[in-house]
Write an enzyme that holds these catalytic residues in place. Structure first.
Site, PDB file in Angstrom:
ATOM      1  N   GLU A 284       0.851  -1.187   0.000  1.00 40.47           N
ATOM      2  CA  GLU A 284       0.000   0.000   0.000  1.00 40.47           C
ATOM      3  C   GLU A 284       0.888   1.239   0.000  1.00 40.47           C
ATOM      4  OE1 GLU A 284      -2.617   0.512   3.487  1.00 40.47           O
ATOM      5  OE2 GLU A 284      -1.860   2.553   3.325  1.00 40.47           O
TER       6      GLU A 284
ATOM      7  N   HIS B 126      -9.379   0.971  -1.119  1.00 40.72           N
ATOM      8  CA  HIS B 126     -10.283   1.055   0.035  1.00 40.72           C
ATOM      9  C   HIS B 126     -11.418   2.033  -0.222  1.00 40.72           C
ATOM     10  CE1 HIS B 126      -6.291  -0.257   1.318  1.00 40.72           C
ATOM     11  NE2 HIS B 126      -6.956  -1.085   2.092  1.00 40.72           N
TER      12      HIS B 126
END
Ligand code: GLN
Ligand code: ZN
Length: 758
Positions: free
Chosen positions: A667, A696
């Site tokens: 990430e 997300h």
């Protein structure tokens, strides 16, 4: 001997609070109905503790979302953007917890962070320069009165001022020190109110004291408590610590006028020696954390008695305690109907731990402890062979030598061989593994589980999903494909179910954050692979395409960190056993023609010890080798990928490189890309795929945006080392946003390649 616990799980034995809260969020029930459920749960939990004979029962351990958030609200630390919504108190609270979108405004939630070394996440309080800290709420008092009406003189629990200030985020110019006086005054007002009510004990939780502390931090701690304790009145103040020992401030704590000090004798490696070497003030009560609040195994009474025998000569009164709040264990064994008694008798969840405390107190008070029935029963239980060992597995672990942890040839040479063999374009595109888990995919798994469809039907459905997924990826023109993970509910449970040595529960939920709970599997015995776990799916997927298909596994450290571990063997031994099982799978995949294999270590950082001095010795020295063991046996041209769910690895960057994977994805899209500088400075060797967009969020990133992200990455990372991928798996996303996002990502990679050619 008296007993207490630090806190009790609040979601309810059947997750009643979760379901009520979610119904409230969907506006299906009223605030009053939600409050009613909460009240019922508190009542039940207190009654249970009372019936078990717990002497000091905690109150204010209840929370609608999180205790740190409760503390922020109690101290008036509600940022302006939430106040501006002008919602009810409860809805303002939930807006801070979950964000809010409505006609009143659109605000993001507080950040969420891991609570020390647990899998629980707390809401990070925000303190603005204009925040006026003062006692502004009544929740602890109202709940104390509620318990009083039930005949209980509660022990109100609150996060202490030091931990609160250390974990808060200061959004302006001011620092923790600037707020210290106001915070101390608020806690004085809090204690004053408890005096008025007539509470006997007030527990202030200061887990931050088990961290490595600087002189300035200790000074802040002393400053706060010197003020607070001077005004405490008749209520006795318990300083409660957990998750470790207080080696940096033991003397300071003992010197302050606390009435009780709570120490963790399980995770606190030095707790016992601190007491033995320095003594313990006789005028204070020692709250001895001796029953494990984090794990699910029965307490070994004999060991606990030995611990208390060692403590007694140094102490005045001792109260028997859990090592931390029971928030971190499941609620009760009563709902486990499928687990055989032969297993269950070794376990102790929150409810059973109450009984253990009561039994231990009785044993300790008995004239001859060893003659009590409870002691004898417990001793017999621990003398029993649990029948959980597998000699073959133990021999394999024992026979490991240094070279089993080293992959040859060295990285640089492999990299050359692999570039030759795969012939990928520059900036190769790929995904992290999972594709959207639609309702149908879930329903198929559920139907198979319940026996409503045959195995053939189940497999046929999944193969159709895989075929569609491969076709989609070819159409999008990704370079390295995945099968989509339609067979998995969860990246740990799936593997646990294919491994011998694991046990599963039905209702053993533990709160992870807010209304979200997880149900970790239990490592019961030596771990071995019962059968190939992913080979069929991967081989089928590879048969549908000429492009490389990544095999997809979860790594040993993540499997271990997201399970309840054994206590009779070391974590290292357990990690190596799992690693050997995953290694067999890796080699099977390779043998079956899979040339790229991803081994996810999503949770590698999760169990990093709280103290830096313990990082290597207690964790990295076996966690990194466990990963290496998984892949050290593959051929030079088999490419090993790994994935991590965060980019916070500045401080362990060398160790990550030492995992010796060929490619790592992680990430990065939400962080400010500072990780790229760190990679550069450290001459990071592994090829990298820092996520180019955030999965997300349902937002579809534009091609331009992704191109920009790639360009920024290229400023720091050599082009031949850079991969292009989203920042995590796509399982929680819908198809509607996934397809255009990936299309834009591939377009961006192609545009960058074209620009590089010029
Ligand atoms: N391969 C997993 C997926 O794509 C990784 C999940 C994770 O990192 N949490 O879903
Ligand atoms: Zn991830």
């Amino acid at each position: 001997m008296k007993t207490t616990i630090i806190g009790f799980p609040r979601v309810g034995s059947l997750r009643e609070l979760k379901f009520a809260s979610e119904a409230y969020f969907r506006q299906e029930i009223s605030a009053e109905e939600l409050q009613e459920t909460a009240k019922e749960l508190r009542k039940t939990h207190w009654a249970l503790q009372q019936a078990s004979g717990i002497d000091w029962i905690p109150t204010n351990d209840f929370s609608f979302y999180d205790n740190m958030l409760d503390t922020a609200v109690l101290l008036n630390a509600v940022p302006a953007r939430y106040r501006a919504l002008e919602l009810s108190d409860l809805d303002t609270y939930f807006a801070m917890a979950r964000g809010y979108q409505g006609k009143e405004g659109d605000v993001k939630a507080f950040a969420m962070k891991k609570w020390f070394n647990t899998n629980y996440h707390y809401m990070v309080p925000e303190i603005e320069d204009t925040t006026e800290i003062r006692l502004a709420g009544t929740k602890p008092f109202a709940e104390w009165k509620e318990a009083q009406a039930q005949g209980i003189c509660g022990k109100p629990v609150l996060i202490g001022p030091f931990t609160f200030l250390k974990l808060a985020r200061f959004t302006g110019e001011k620092t923790a020190e600037d707020f210290a006086d106001a915070v101390a005054a608020a806690y004085c007002a809090y204690l004053k109110e408890l005096n008025t009510l007539g509470a006997a004990w007030a527990q202030l939780d200061e887990p931050y004291l088990v961290m490595d502390l600087t002189k300035a931090e200790i000074a802040l701690f002393r400053q706060l408590y010197t003020k607070i304790l001077a005004a405490k009145g008749s209520v006795r103040v318990l300083l409660q610590t957990y998750f470790g020992d207080v080696r940096d401030c033991y003397a300071d704590i003992c010197a302050l006028p606390f009435d009780g000090i709570g120490l963790d004798f399980l995770e606190g490696k030095q707790s016992l020696s601190l007491v033995q070497t320095n003594g313990f003030p006789k005028d204070k009560v020692l709250f001895a954390g001796a029953v494990n609040g984090k794990n699910i195994w029965r307490n070994h009474y004999d060991r606990t008695l030995q611990l208390l025998d060692q403590l007694k000569p140094h102490c005045g009164e001792i109260v028997l305690n859990t090592s931390c709040s029971l928030l971190h264990v499941p609620y009760t064994l009563r709902h486990e109907t499928k687990l055989a008694e032969q297993y269950k008798k070794h376990f102790s969840f929150a409810e059973e731990k109450l009984t253990e405390l009561a039994e231990l107190a009785q044993i300790l008070d008995a004239p001859v402890p060893a003659e009590t029935a409870a002691y004898q029963k417990n001793t017999a239980l621990f003398a029993e062979d649990r029948c959980c060992s597998n000699a073959a597995v133990q021999q394999k672990v024992a026979a490991l030598t240094e070279k089993d942890f080293v992959r040859l040839p060295a990285f640089a040479e492999r990299e050359k061989v692999q570039k030759e063999s795969f012939q990928l374009p520059l900036l190769p595109t790929t995904t992290i593994g999972s594709f959207p888990q639609t309702k149908e995919v879930r329903a198929n798994r559920a139907a198979f589980r319940k026996g409503e469809i045959s195995e053939e039907q189940y497999v046929a459905f999944n193969k159709k999903q895989i075929a569609d997924c491969v076709a989609l990826q070819e159409k999008i023109d990704l370079d390295v494909l995945v099968h989509g993970e339609f067979e998995r509910n969860d990246m740990v449970e799936y593997f646990g179910e294919c491994l011998d040595g694991y046990l599963f529960t039905e209702k053993a939920w533990v709160q992870s954050y807010g209304t979200r709970c997880v149900k970790p599997p239990v490592i019961w015995g030596d771990i071995s692979r019962a059968k190939p776990m992913t080979v069929d799916w991967s081989v089928y997927a590879q048969s549908l395409t000429k492009k490389p298909m990544k095999g997809m596994l979860t790594g040993p450290v993540t499997i271990l960190n997201w399970s309840f571990p054994r206590e009779d063997i070391s974590l290292q031994a357990c990690a190596y056993q799992i690693a050997l099982a995953i290694r067999e799978e890796v080699l099977d995949l390779e043998r079956s023609g899979i040339r790229m294999i991803q081994v996810d270590e999503a949770a590698l950082r999760e169990k990093l010890p709280l103290r830096k001095s313990d990082w290597k010795s207690d964790y990295l020295n076996w966690a990194i080798p466990a990963f290496r063991l998984v892949h050290s046996g593959v051929k030079p041209d088999t490419q090993i990928h790994t994935h991590m769910c965060y980019s916070e690895f500045d401080d362990i960057i060398r160790d990550i490189d030492d995992m010796d994977a060929d490619v790592i994805t992680f990430e990065a899209s939400r962080s400010d890309l500072t990780i790229l500088d760190v990679l550069k400075e450290n001459h990071f060797r592994t090829e990298v795929g820092p996520g180019v967009y955030d999965i997300h969020s349902p937002r579809i990133p534009t091609t331009e945006e992704i191109q920009n992200a790639i360009s920024k990455m290229l400023e720091r990372i050599p082009v031949e080392k850079l991969w292009v991928n989203p920042d995590c798996g796509l399982k929680t996303r819908g198809t509607a946003e996934t397809v255009p996002s990936l299309e834009n990502m591939v377009a961006a990679a192609k545009a960058c390649r074209a620009a590089l050619k010029q």
